[in-house]
Design a protein around this motif. Structure first.
Motif, PDB file in Angstrom:
ATOM      1  N   PHE A 161       0.755  -1.188  -0.099  1.00 45.71           N
ATOM      2  CA  PHE A 161      -0.053   0.116  -0.038  1.00 45.71           C
ATOM      3  C   PHE A 161       0.924   1.103   0.085  1.00 45.71           C
ATOM      4  CE2 PHE A 161      -3.732  -2.478   1.469  1.00 45.71           C
ATOM      5  CZ  PHE A 161      -4.560  -2.080   0.540  1.00 45.71           C
ATOM      6  N   ALA A 162       1.941   1.335   0.518  1.00 49.81           N
ATOM      7  CA  ALA A 162       2.970   2.327   0.796  1.00 49.81           C
ATOM      8  C   ALA A 162       3.470   2.657  -0.821  1.00 49.81           C
ATOM      9  CB  ALA A 162       4.071   2.154   1.734  1.00 49.81           C
ATOM     10  N   CYS A 163       3.882   1.477  -1.479  1.00 52.55           N
ATOM     11  CA  CYS A 163       4.344   1.747  -2.621  1.00 52.55           C
ATOM     12  C   CYS A 163       3.222   2.397  -3.624  1.00 52.55           C
ATOM     13  CB  CYS A 163       4.767   0.272  -3.224  1.00 52.55           C
ATOM     14  SG  CYS A 163       6.045  -0.185  -2.467  1.00 52.55           S
ATOM     15  N   LEU A 164       1.918   1.997  -3.464  1.00 52.87           N
ATOM     16  CA  LEU A 164       0.860   2.272  -4.277  1.00 52.87           C
ATOM     17  C   LEU A 164       0.664   3.735  -4.055  1.00 52.87           C
ATOM     18  CD1 LEU A 164      -1.360   1.923  -6.195  1.00 52.87           C
ATOM     19  CD2 LEU A 164      -2.697   1.158  -4.222  1.00 52.87           C
ATOM     20  N   ALA A 165       0.620   4.227  -2.739  1.00 57.59           N
ATOM     21  CA  ALA A 165       0.385   5.609  -2.350  1.00 57.59           C
ATOM     22  C   ALA A 165       1.590   6.354  -3.072  1.00 57.59           C
ATOM     23  CB  ALA A 165       0.468   5.884  -0.847  1.00 57.59           C
ATOM     24  N   ASP A 166       2.941   6.072  -3.007  1.00 54.76           N
ATOM     25  CA  ASP A 166       3.853   6.708  -3.515  1.00 54.76           C
ATOM     26  C   ASP A 166       3.940   7.084  -5.005  1.00 54.76           C
ATOM     27  OD1 ASP A 166       6.543   7.914  -3.280  1.00 54.76           O
ATOM     28  OD2 ASP A 166       7.297   6.096  -3.909  1.00 54.76           O
ATOM     29  N   CYS A 167       3.421   6.054  -5.535  1.00 53.66           N
ATOM     30  CA  CYS A 167       3.196   5.895  -7.378  1.00 53.66           C
ATOM     31  C   CYS A 167       2.078   6.833  -7.521  1.00 53.66           C
ATOM     32  CB  CYS A 167       2.822   4.419  -7.750  1.00 53.66           C
ATOM     33  SG  CYS A 167       4.464   3.476  -7.646  1.00 53.66           S
ATOM     34  N   GLU A 168       0.980   6.867  -6.779  1.00 49.45           N
ATOM     35  CA  GLU A 168      -0.187   7.819  -6.977  1.00 49.45           C
ATOM     36  C   GLU A 168       0.090   9.330  -6.717  1.00 49.45           C
ATOM     37  OE1 GLU A 168      -3.541   6.289  -5.159  1.00 49.45           O
ATOM     38  OE2 GLU A 168      -3.948   4.701  -6.626  1.00 49.45           O
TER      39      GLU A 168
ATOM     40  N   ARG B 146      -0.342   0.894 -11.363  1.00 50.82           N
ATOM     41  CA  ARG B 146      -0.906  -0.334 -12.019  1.00 50.82           C
ATOM     42  C   ARG B 146      -0.487  -1.548 -11.444  1.00 50.82           C
ATOM     43  NH1 ARG B 146      -0.356  -3.856 -16.638  1.00 50.82           N
ATOM     44  NH2 ARG B 146      -2.074  -4.741 -17.212  1.00 50.82           N
ATOM     45  N   LEU B 147       0.986  -1.552 -11.523  1.00 46.91           N
ATOM     46  CA  LEU B 147       1.894  -2.795 -11.075  1.00 46.91           C
ATOM     47  C   LEU B 147       1.698  -3.085  -9.308  1.00 46.91           C
ATOM     48  CD1 LEU B 147       5.060  -2.354 -13.032  1.00 46.91           C
ATOM     49  CD2 LEU B 147       3.388  -4.148 -13.293  1.00 46.91           C
ATOM     50  N   CYS B 148       1.482  -1.861  -8.818  1.00 52.66           N
ATOM     51  CA  CYS B 148       1.451  -2.132  -7.272  1.00 52.66           C
ATOM     52  C   CYS B 148       0.120  -2.400  -6.872  1.00 52.66           C
ATOM     53  CB  CYS B 148       1.536  -0.507  -6.507  1.00 52.66           C
ATOM     54  SG  CYS B 148       3.043  -0.013  -6.732  1.00 52.66           S
ATOM     55  N   ARG B 149      -1.131  -2.116  -7.614  1.00 52.72           N
ATOM     56  CA  ARG B 149      -2.390  -2.837  -7.644  1.00 52.72           C
ATOM     57  C   ARG B 149      -2.260  -4.273  -7.825  1.00 52.72           C
ATOM     58  NH1 ARG B 149      -3.920   1.800 -10.799  1.00 52.72           N
ATOM     59  NH2 ARG B 149      -4.578   3.577  -9.159  1.00 52.72           N
ATOM     60  N   LEU B 150      -1.503  -4.661  -8.704  1.00 52.96           N
ATOM     61  CA  LEU B 150      -1.488  -6.047  -9.242  1.00 52.96           C
ATOM     62  C   LEU B 150      -0.620  -6.853  -8.076  1.00 52.96           C
ATOM     63  CD1 LEU B 150      -0.792  -5.785 -12.999  1.00 52.96           C
ATOM     64  CD2 LEU B 150      -2.816  -6.738 -12.040  1.00 52.96           C
ATOM     65  N   LEU B 151       0.415  -6.133  -7.554  1.00 47.60           N
ATOM     66  CA  LEU B 151       1.018  -6.838  -6.539  1.00 47.60           C
ATOM     67  C   LEU B 151       0.187  -6.985  -5.210  1.00 47.60           C
ATOM     68  CD1 LEU B 151       3.770  -7.692  -5.012  1.00 47.60           C
ATOM     69  CD2 LEU B 151       4.111  -5.298  -4.540  1.00 47.60           C
ATOM     70  N   LEU B 152      -0.815  -5.798  -4.912  1.00 52.75           N
ATOM     71  CA  LEU B 152      -1.497  -6.067  -4.145  1.00 52.75           C
ATOM     72  C   LEU B 152      -2.528  -7.158  -3.976  1.00 52.75           C
ATOM     73  CD1 LEU B 152      -2.500  -2.220  -3.107  1.00 52.75           C
ATOM     74  CD2 LEU B 152      -1.563  -4.000  -1.569  1.00 52.75           C
ATOM     75  N   GLN B 153      -3.181  -7.187  -5.188  1.00 50.66           N
ATOM     76  CA  GLN B 153      -4.018  -8.488  -5.591  1.00 50.66           C
ATOM     77  C   GLN B 153      -3.246  -9.901  -5.154  1.00 50.66           C
ATOM     78  OE1 GLN B 153      -5.436  -8.021  -9.661  1.00 50.66           O
ATOM     79  NE2 GLN B 153      -6.951  -6.306  -9.011  1.00 50.66           N
ATOM     80  N   ARG B 154      -2.267  -9.869  -5.634  1.00 58.45           N
ATOM     81  CA  ARG B 154      -1.292 -11.145  -5.571  1.00 58.45           C
ATOM     82  C   ARG B 154      -0.970 -11.347  -3.965  1.00 58.45           C
ATOM     83  NH1 ARG B 154       4.608 -11.994  -7.797  1.00 58.45           N
ATOM     84  NH2 ARG B 154       4.904 -13.815  -6.817  1.00 58.45           N
ATOM     85  N   VAL B 155      -0.720 -10.544  -3.098  1.00 56.70           N
ATOM     86  CA  VAL B 155      -0.387 -10.559  -1.653  1.00 56.70           C
ATOM     87  C   VAL B 155      -1.654 -10.862  -1.135  1.00 56.70           C
ATOM     88  CG1 VAL B 155       0.310  -9.206   0.502  1.00 56.70           C
ATOM     89  CG2 VAL B 155       1.601  -8.858  -1.732  1.00 56.70           C
ATOM     90  N   ALA B 156      -2.727 -10.335  -1.488  1.00 56.67           N
ATOM     91  CA  ALA B 156      -3.979 -10.725  -0.738  1.00 56.67           C
ATOM     92  C   ALA B 156      -4.515 -12.083  -1.166  1.00 56.67           C
ATOM     93  CB  ALA B 156      -5.101  -9.684  -1.083  1.00 56.67           C
ATOM     94  N   ARG B 157      -4.111 -12.496  -2.315  1.00 59.83           N
ATOM     95  CA  ARG B 157      -4.594 -13.973  -2.868  1.00 59.83           C
ATOM     96  C   ARG B 157      -3.683 -14.790  -2.069  1.00 59.83           C
ATOM     97  NH1 ARG B 157      -3.224 -13.958  -8.421  1.00 59.83           N
ATOM     98  NH2 ARG B 157      -1.278 -14.785  -7.407  1.00 59.83           N
ATOM     99  N   ASP B 158      -2.652 -14.707  -2.058  1.00 57.33           N
ATOM    100  CA  ASP B 158      -1.673 -15.652  -1.161  1.00 57.33           C
ATOM    101  C   ASP B 158      -1.894 -15.667   0.163  1.00 57.33           C
ATOM    102  OD1 ASP B 158      -0.772 -16.437  -3.627  1.00 57.33           O
ATOM    103  OD2 ASP B 158       0.844 -15.124  -3.502  1.00 57.33           O
ATOM    104  N   GLY B 159      -2.564 -14.721   0.777  1.00 54.49           N
ATOM    105  CA  GLY B 159      -2.997 -14.844   2.049  1.00 54.49           C
ATOM    106  C   GLY B 159      -2.019 -14.389   3.005  1.00 54.49           C
ATOM    107  N   ARG B 160      -1.039 -13.346   2.616  1.00 56.55           N
ATOM    108  CA  ARG B 160      -0.026 -13.243   3.537  1.00 56.55           C
ATOM    109  C   ARG B 160      -0.610 -12.025   4.054  1.00 56.55           C
ATOM    110  NH1 ARG B 160       6.461 -12.398   2.966  1.00 56.55           N
ATOM    111  NH2 ARG B 160       6.694 -11.229   4.768  1.00 56.55           N
ATOM    112  N   VAL B 161      -0.785 -11.648   5.344  1.00 57.48           N
ATOM    113  CA  VAL B 161      -1.600 -10.658   5.978  1.00 57.48           C
ATOM    114  C   VAL B 161      -0.420 -10.116   7.101  1.00 57.48           C
ATOM    115  CG1 VAL B 161      -3.455  -9.613   7.165  1.00 57.48           C
ATOM    116  CG2 VAL B 161      -3.662 -11.501   5.445  1.00 57.48           C
ATOM    117  N   GLY B 162      -0.196  -8.760   7.184  1.00 55.44           N
ATOM    118  CA  GLY B 162       0.816  -8.322   8.367  1.00 55.44           C
ATOM    119  C   GLY B 162       2.023  -8.405   8.020  1.00 55.44           C
ATOM    120  N   GLU B 163       2.814  -8.123   8.945  1.00 58.52           N
ATOM    121  CA  GLU B 163       4.194  -7.892   8.809  1.00 58.52           C
ATOM    122  C   GLU B 163       5.183  -8.971   8.830  1.00 58.52           C
ATOM    123  OE1 GLU B 163       5.614  -4.432   8.598  1.00 58.52           O
ATOM    124  OE2 GLU B 163       3.594  -3.799   8.366  1.00 58.52           O
TER     125      GLU B 163
END
Length: 65
Positions: A32-39, A48-65
């Protein structure tokens, strides 16, 4: 005439390196920080690449730090 395959050692090494290591995905907060920086910079392709990365992270279930 006999057809032979030409050996390409650099291609074989490149595939070996890519397949040997799986890159870890960033956390949702980092993505999300990368997306905010790009915007903020007006980088449409980067956003666009950051949004796709966000979808991939959410899909793979990695939540949190």
């Amino acid at each position: 005439m006999i057809a032979t395959t030409v050996s390409r050692p650099t291609e074989r090494l490149a595939f070996g390196r890519v397949c040997a290591k799986a890159r870890p995905l960033p956390s949702l907060a980092d993505a999300f920080a990368c997306l905010a920086d790009c915007e903020a910079r007006g980088d449409l392709q980067g956003a666009r690449l950051c949004r796709l990365l966000l979808q991939r992270v959410a899909r793979d279930g990695r939540v949190g730090e």
